[in-house]
Design a protein around this motif. Structure first.
Motif, short mmCIF file in Angstrom:
data_model
loop_
_atom_site.label_atom_id
_atom_site.label_comp_id
_atom_site.label_asym_id
_atom_site.label_seq_id
_atom_site.Cartn_x
_atom_site.Cartn_y
_atom_site.Cartn_z
N GLY A 27 -0.72 12.06 -4.17
CA GLY A 27 -0.96 10.60 -3.27
C GLY A 27 -1.31 11.30 -2.38
N ASN A 28 -2.44 13.07 -2.19
CA ASN A 28 -2.51 13.20 -0.72
C ASN A 28 -0.98 13.28 -0.31
OD1 ASN A 28 -4.74 15.19 -0.40
ND2 ASN A 28 -5.20 13.43 1.47
N LEU A 29 -0.33 13.64 -0.82
CA LEU A 29 0.88 14.47 0.21
C LEU A 29 0.96 15.97 0.73
CD1 LEU A 29 3.62 12.64 -1.20
CD2 LEU A 29 3.06 11.78 0.41
N PRO A 30 0.93 15.95 2.13
CA PRO A 30 1.17 18.22 2.82
C PRO A 30 1.68 18.24 0.69
CG PRO A 30 1.42 16.30 4.12
CD PRO A 30 1.85 15.09 3.06
N ARG A 31 1.08 19.55 0.67
CA ARG A 31 2.12 19.94 -0.14
C ARG A 31 3.36 21.07 0.40
NH1 ARG A 31 -2.16 21.61 -4.86
NH2 ARG A 31 -4.23 20.90 -3.87
N LEU A 32 4.11 21.29 -0.27
CA LEU A 32 5.65 21.88 0.42
C LEU A 32 6.07 22.32 -0.70
CD1 LEU A 32 8.00 19.41 -0.76
CD2 LEU A 32 6.76 18.26 1.00
N ILE A 182 -2.06 2.52 7.76
CA ILE A 182 -3.48 2.11 9.16
C ILE A 182 -4.50 1.11 8.51
CG2 ILE A 182 -3.99 4.02 9.10
CD1 ILE A 182 -5.40 5.22 6.85
N THR A 183 -5.44 -0.07 9.57
CA THR A 183 -5.84 -0.54 9.09
C THR A 183 -7.31 -0.90 9.35
OG1 THR A 183 -4.19 -1.68 9.66
CG2 THR A 183 -6.21 -3.17 9.80
N MET A 203 -6.36 -2.14 3.64
CA MET A 203 -4.79 -1.78 5.01
C MET A 203 -5.58 -0.14 4.08
SD MET A 203 -3.67 -3.39 6.44
CE MET A 203 -1.83 -2.46 7.00
N GLY A 204 -4.42 0.89 4.11
CA GLY A 204 -4.64 1.81 3.67
C GLY A 204 -3.20 2.93 4.31
#
Length: 317
Positions: A27-32, A182-183, A203-204
């Protein structure tokens, strides 16, 4: 001029309220790192920024080059079709991209033809032509002679092992990935507008890292540089790109990113005068605050005392 020295380098960069390298499979989360929580930025992402910087800064010079001077094109570009790039080498050198088939002998003619398995089918191009095409690609494309490339699919330009290699970047401390709603005050279609009664909101979600300081390691081999034609001028351009690439890669998603340190260990010997890992250990990053939120919350300690004989430390940033 070809390189005559080995180089190892440490790259420090940070991000504030941005996503330095989202994972499309998450879901495009920061890689960790799932075990430690440390943030990761792939080598591919860092090379992309170098490519973009070179394409941007060398574009004007490349628009009307003199014969033989076009050296800074980028092979892996957005929306590029790589076989078309490979075909350019054969067209420029006036080579036949089709590999000649050997004439069948009489015994083979009597046997019914059998289709070769897919993995055994001939690629276009072969022999000396491939070597010539590979050299042409190295000469004309900065990222091919720097990072290497696999160009042996379809129109065969061989494979190139690049003299410059970069590791994944890892954050000094574990990171926290925050998620924000975010809107957008607009919709894409009239059907969406009618459904919302004219409210027209979309919405996003957006993911950011409040702050993270990342460290990546890199290596430059003079032996491989000779094979690809990677020169001293190319090396200077690489240092410039690593120092300034974030300044010209701004976006709402990446927040504030900046190169905070570029430490280059130059060896007198082509083979090297000390193991790379012992040199990297001389760059230590120490946290000064419990919850770091800026580069000022860290201290970078550089141990320059008693460097191994034949090794010099160059600070590019």
């Amino acid at each position: 001029m070809s390189l005559t020295n080995r180089y190892d380098f440490v790259l420090l960069f940070d991000v504030k309220d941005g996503n330095p390298n989202g994972d499309p499979d998450a879901g495009n989360l920061p890689r960790l790192d799932a075990e430690t929580g440390h943030g990761l930025v792939t080598d591919v992402a860092l090379k992309r920024k170098v490519r973009n910087f070179v394409a941007m800064t060398r574009d004007q010079a490349e628009r009307d080059p003199q014969p033989g001077e076009k050296r800074f094109e980028i092979y892996v570009r957005e929306k590029a079709i790589l076989n078309r790039q490979n075909q350019r080498a054969y067209s420029a050198l006036k080579l036949d991209a089709e590999s000649p088939e050997p004439a069948p002998d009489e015994a083979a003619e009597k046997k019914p033809a059998k289709e070769k398995p897919a993995k055994e089918k001939k690629r276009k191009g072969g022999g000396d032509d491939v070597n010539k095409a590979r050299d042409w690609m190295c000469q004309n494309f900065f990222d091919v002679r720097t990072f290497g490339a696999v160009m042996s699919i379809g129109v065969n330009c061989g494979q190139v092992r690049g003299p410059v290699q970069i590791t994944f970047a890892r954050s000094v401390d574990p990171i926290i990935a925050q998620e924000h709603s975010i809107t957008r005050m607009a919709v894409a279609t009239e059907a969406e507008a009618e459904k919302q009664g004219g409210d027209n909101r979309t919405m996003g979600r957006k993911h950011t890292v409040p702050y993270g300081l990342y460290v990546a390691h890199g290596f430059v081999s003079s032996f491989l540089a000779r094979q690809t034609g990677f020169s001293d001028a190319d090396l200077e351009l690489l240092w410039q790109a690593l120092s300034q690439m974030f300044d010209h890669d701004r976006s709402a998603a990446r927040g504030e990113m900046a190169t905070r340190g570029l430490y280059v260990f130059k060896h007198e010997s082509e083979l090297g005068n000390a193991p790379a890992h012992t040199l990297f250990e001389r760059i230590q990053v120490v946290r000064k605050a419990d919850v770091p939120r800026s580069f000022a919350d860290y201290e970078v300690a550089v141990n320059e005392a008693e460097l191994p004989s034949g090794v010099a430390l160059l600070r590019m940033v």
